[in-house]
Motif scaffolding. Structure first.
Motif, PDB file in Angstrom:
ATOM      1  N   MET A   1       1.056  -1.027  -0.186  1.00  0.00           N
ATOM      2  CA  MET A   1      -0.059  -0.050   0.040  1.00  0.00           C
ATOM      3  C   MET A   1       0.953   1.353  -0.039  1.00  0.00           C
ATOM      4  SD  MET A   1      -3.012   1.020   2.913  1.00  0.00           S
ATOM      5  CE  MET A   1      -3.162   2.713   3.117  1.00  0.00           C
ATOM      6  N   GLU A   2       0.475   2.053  -0.878  1.00  0.00           N
ATOM      7  CA  GLU A   2       1.370   3.499  -0.985  1.00  0.00           C
ATOM      8  C   GLU A   2       1.057   4.306   0.269  1.00  0.00           C
ATOM      9  OE1 GLU A   2       0.108   5.109  -4.660  1.00  0.00           O
ATOM     10  OE2 GLU A   2       1.323   3.508  -5.739  1.00  0.00           O
ATOM     11  N   ASN A   3       2.108   4.820   0.843  1.00  0.00           N
ATOM     12  CA  ASN A   3       2.060   5.717   2.152  1.00  0.00           C
ATOM     13  C   ASN A   3       1.724   7.134   1.614  1.00  0.00           C
ATOM     14  OD1 ASN A   3       4.450   6.806   1.621  1.00  0.00           O
ATOM     15  ND2 ASN A   3       5.798   5.360   2.780  1.00  0.00           N
ATOM     16  N   ILE A   4       1.351   8.034   2.653  1.00  0.00           N
ATOM     17  CA  ILE A   4       0.945   9.426   2.254  1.00  0.00           C
ATOM     18  C   ILE A   4       2.312  10.258   1.571  1.00  0.00           C
ATOM     19  CG2 ILE A   4       1.641  10.245   4.787  1.00  0.00           C
ATOM     20  CD1 ILE A   4      -1.431  11.467   2.653  1.00  0.00           C
ATOM     21  N   PHE A   5       3.422   9.838   2.091  1.00  0.00           N
ATOM     22  CA  PHE A   5       4.659  10.617   1.576  1.00  0.00           C
ATOM     23  C   PHE A   5       4.695  10.410   0.310  1.00  0.00           C
ATOM     24  CE2 PHE A   5       9.025  10.342   0.260  1.00  0.00           C
ATOM     25  CZ  PHE A   5       9.417  11.546   0.484  1.00  0.00           C
ATOM     26  N   TYR A   6       4.661   9.079  -0.265  1.00  0.00           N
ATOM     27  CA  TYR A   6       4.715   8.624  -1.574  1.00  0.00           C
ATOM     28  C   TYR A   6       3.482   9.168  -2.385  1.00  0.00           C
ATOM     29  CZ  TYR A   6       5.374   6.111  -6.022  1.00  0.00           C
ATOM     30  OH  TYR A   6       5.409   5.829  -7.096  1.00  0.00           O
ATOM     31  N   LEU A   7       2.304   9.318  -2.010  1.00  0.00           N
ATOM     32  CA  LEU A   7       1.286   9.742  -2.540  1.00  0.00           C
ATOM     33  C   LEU A   7       1.430  11.301  -2.844  1.00  0.00           C
ATOM     34  CD1 LEU A   7      -1.698   7.691  -0.767  1.00  0.00           C
ATOM     35  CD2 LEU A   7      -0.668   7.417  -3.155  1.00  0.00           C
ATOM     36  N   ARG A   8       1.951  11.811  -1.740  1.00  0.00           N
ATOM     37  CA  ARG A   8       2.158  13.308  -1.959  1.00  0.00           C
ATOM     38  C   ARG A   8       3.345  13.750  -2.929  1.00  0.00           C
ATOM     39  NH1 ARG A   8       0.034  15.877   3.617  1.00  0.00           N
ATOM     40  NH2 ARG A   8      -2.235  15.412   3.172  1.00  0.00           N
ATOM     41  N   LEU A   9       4.421  12.875  -2.763  1.00  0.00           N
ATOM     42  CA  LEU A   9       5.403  13.094  -3.637  1.00  0.00           C
ATOM     43  C   LEU A   9       5.269  12.752  -5.344  1.00  0.00           C
ATOM     44  CD1 LEU A   9       8.554  13.549  -4.000  1.00  0.00           C
ATOM     45  CD2 LEU A   9       8.696  10.798  -3.729  1.00  0.00           C
ATOM     46  N   LYS A  10       4.396  11.799  -5.487  1.00  0.00           N
ATOM     47  CA  LYS A  10       3.973  11.489  -6.744  1.00  0.00           C
ATOM     48  C   LYS A  10       3.002  12.639  -7.357  1.00  0.00           C
ATOM     49  CE  LYS A  10       0.839   8.072  -7.421  1.00  0.00           C
ATOM     50  NZ  LYS A  10       0.517   6.560  -7.525  1.00  0.00           N
ATOM     51  N   ALA A  11       2.163  13.026  -6.630  1.00  0.00           N
ATOM     52  CA  ALA A  11       1.424  14.087  -7.091  1.00  0.00           C
ATOM     53  C   ALA A  11       2.242  15.206  -7.311  1.00  0.00           C
ATOM     54  CB  ALA A  11       0.345  14.568  -5.704  1.00  0.00           C
ATOM     55  N   LEU A  12       3.082  15.876  -6.454  1.00  0.00           N
ATOM     56  CA  LEU A  12       3.760  16.984  -6.820  1.00  0.00           C
ATOM     57  C   LEU A  12       4.971  16.753  -7.741  1.00  0.00           C
ATOM     58  CD1 LEU A  12       4.973  17.611  -3.125  1.00  0.00           C
ATOM     59  CD2 LEU A  12       3.457  19.307  -4.349  1.00  0.00           C
ATOM     60  N   THR A  13       5.467  15.614  -8.214  1.00  0.00           N
ATOM     61  CA  THR A  13       5.952  15.443  -9.281  1.00  0.00           C
ATOM     62  C   THR A  13       5.108  15.515 -10.618  1.00  0.00           C
ATOM     63  OG1 THR A  13       7.460  13.675  -8.143  1.00  0.00           O
ATOM     64  CG2 THR A  13       7.437  13.516 -10.467  1.00  0.00           C
ATOM     65  N   HIS A  14       3.968  14.853 -10.359  1.00  0.00           N
ATOM     66  CA  HIS A  14       2.996  15.279 -11.826  1.00  0.00           C
ATOM     67  C   HIS A  14       2.847  16.280 -11.815  1.00  0.00           C
ATOM     68  CE1 HIS A  14      -0.134  13.956 -14.296  1.00  0.00           C
ATOM     69  NE2 HIS A  14      -0.841  14.783 -13.769  1.00  0.00           N
TER      70      HIS A  14
ATOM     71  N   SER B   1       9.393  13.512 -14.466  1.00  0.00           N
ATOM     72  CA  SER B   1       9.342  12.493 -14.109  1.00  0.00           C
ATOM     73  C   SER B   1      10.233  12.490 -12.678  1.00  0.00           C
ATOM     74  CB  SER B   1       9.964  11.627 -15.070  1.00  0.00           C
ATOM     75  OG  SER B   1      11.506  11.710 -15.249  1.00  0.00           O
ATOM     76  N   PHE B   2      10.264  11.195 -11.944  1.00  0.00           N
ATOM     77  CA  PHE B   2      11.061  10.922 -10.803  1.00  0.00           C
ATOM     78  C   PHE B   2      12.395  11.029 -11.297  1.00  0.00           C
ATOM     79  CE2 PHE B   2       7.881   8.148  -7.816  1.00  0.00           C
ATOM     80  CZ  PHE B   2       7.463   9.104  -7.414  1.00  0.00           C
ATOM     81  N   ASN B   3      12.681  10.366 -12.445  1.00  0.00           N
ATOM     82  CA  ASN B   3      14.163  10.219 -12.840  1.00  0.00           C
ATOM     83  C   ASN B   3      14.957  11.558 -13.478  1.00  0.00           C
ATOM     84  OD1 ASN B   3      14.365   7.184 -12.924  1.00  0.00           O
ATOM     85  ND2 ASN B   3      13.634   7.211 -15.085  1.00  0.00           N
ATOM     86  N   GLN B   4      14.067  12.601 -13.647  1.00  0.00           N
ATOM     87  CA  GLN B   4      14.375  14.011 -14.034  1.00  0.00           C
ATOM     88  C   GLN B   4      14.867  14.629 -12.607  1.00  0.00           C
ATOM     89  OE1 GLN B   4      11.043  15.084 -16.539  1.00  0.00           O
ATOM     90  NE2 GLN B   4      12.486  16.167 -17.605  1.00  0.00           N
ATOM     91  N   ILE B   5      13.817  14.384 -11.799  1.00  0.00           N
ATOM     92  CA  ILE B   5      14.160  15.067 -10.264  1.00  0.00           C
ATOM     93  C   ILE B   5      15.132  14.377  -9.566  1.00  0.00           C
ATOM     94  CG2 ILE B   5      12.962  15.398  -8.113  1.00  0.00           C
ATOM     95  CD1 ILE B   5      10.113  15.538  -9.659  1.00  0.00           C
ATOM     96  N   GLU B   6      15.166  13.106  -9.740  1.00  0.00           N
ATOM     97  CA  GLU B   6      16.570  12.397  -9.077  1.00  0.00           C
ATOM     98  C   GLU B   6      17.765  12.929  -9.884  1.00  0.00           C
ATOM     99  OE1 GLU B   6      14.301   8.041  -8.400  1.00  0.00           O
ATOM    100  OE2 GLU B   6      15.485   8.601 -10.281  1.00  0.00           O
ATOM    101  N   ARG B   7      17.836  12.979 -11.241  1.00  0.00           N
ATOM    102  CA  ARG B   7      19.084  13.838 -11.614  1.00  0.00           C
ATOM    103  C   ARG B   7      19.378  15.197 -11.395  1.00  0.00           C
ATOM    104  NH1 ARG B   7      17.090  11.018 -16.285  1.00  0.00           N
ATOM    105  NH2 ARG B   7      15.930  12.864 -17.015  1.00  0.00           N
ATOM    106  N   GLU B   8      18.210  15.830 -11.042  1.00  0.00           N
ATOM    107  CA  GLU B   8      18.571  17.338 -10.524  1.00  0.00           C
ATOM    108  C   GLU B   8      19.017  17.403  -9.259  1.00  0.00           C
ATOM    109  OE1 GLU B   8      14.931  19.646 -11.508  1.00  0.00           O
ATOM    110  OE2 GLU B   8      14.825  19.014 -13.348  1.00  0.00           O
ATOM    111  N   LEU B   9      18.402  16.491  -8.309  1.00  0.00           N
ATOM    112  CA  LEU B   9      18.810  16.707  -6.844  1.00  0.00           C
ATOM    113  C   LEU B   9      20.005  15.553  -6.635  1.00  0.00           C
ATOM    114  CD1 LEU B   9      15.345  16.122  -5.473  1.00  0.00           C
ATOM    115  CD2 LEU B   9      16.614  18.301  -5.323  1.00  0.00           C
ATOM    116  N   GLY B  10      20.581  14.905  -7.692  1.00  0.00           N
ATOM    117  CA  GLY B  10      21.859  14.136  -7.455  1.00  0.00           C
ATOM    118  C   GLY B  10      21.774  12.756  -6.765  1.00  0.00           C
ATOM    119  N   TYR B  11      20.368  12.391  -6.753  1.00  0.00           N
ATOM    120  CA  TYR B  11      19.926  11.064  -6.125  1.00  0.00           C
ATOM    121  C   TYR B  11      20.148   9.852  -7.101  1.00  0.00           C
ATOM    122  CZ  TYR B  11      17.234  13.768  -2.905  1.00  0.00           C
ATOM    123  OH  TYR B  11      16.640  14.998  -2.015  1.00  0.00           O
ATOM    124  N   THR B  12      20.391   8.709  -6.486  1.00  0.00           N
ATOM    125  CA  THR B  12      20.549   7.661  -7.189  1.00  0.00           C
ATOM    126  C   THR B  12      19.276   7.110  -8.106  1.00  0.00           C
ATOM    127  OG1 THR B  12      19.958   6.050  -5.450  1.00  0.00           O
ATOM    128  CG2 THR B  12      22.161   6.497  -5.833  1.00  0.00           C
TER     129      THR B  12
END
Length: 104
Positions: free
Chosen positions: A1-14, A19-30
């Motif tokens: 089940m998706e948690n509130i953090f993930y749901l809000r993160l997904k909505a903000l990303t949308h 995409s998650f990958n674009q944001i990960e690159r911009e923030l230097g995440y794996t």
């Protein structure tokens, strides 16, 4: 089940149109760092602050502690209430303040 953090993160990303990958690159995440939160993982404090700053939201919003993204939305929410709802909100706030004064 998706948690509130993930749901809000997904909505903000949308909403950002990225995409998650674009944001990960911009923030230097794996790769898949953000998608890994889907199954209930929670971010470190540092990552929580980085993501809140990136999306310009309150960290408390991301983790589900408050229903609004930023403080300005509180005023917008209040303005949108009916007069009856505003009075109820006032009375609730008054009761809360009085309970805090009694504790001191």
């Amino acid at each position: 089940m998706e948690n509130i953090f993930y749901l809000r993160l997904k909505a903000l990303t949308h909403e950002s149109g990225k995409s998650f990958n674009q944001i990960e690159r911009e923030l230097g995440y794996t790769r898949n760092a953000l998608a890994n939160y889907k199954n209930g993982g929670v971010p470190s404090g540092i990552r929580l602050m980085e993501l809140a700053n990136y999306f310009k939201v309150l960290p408390d919003y991301l983790i589900g502690k408050v229903p609004f993204e930023n403080v300005e939305n509180i005023e917008n929410t209040f303005v949108s209430l009916t007069n009856k709802q505003k009075i109820e909100m006032y009375l609730l706030c008054q009761k809360w303040i009085l309970s805090r004064i009694k504790e001191d």
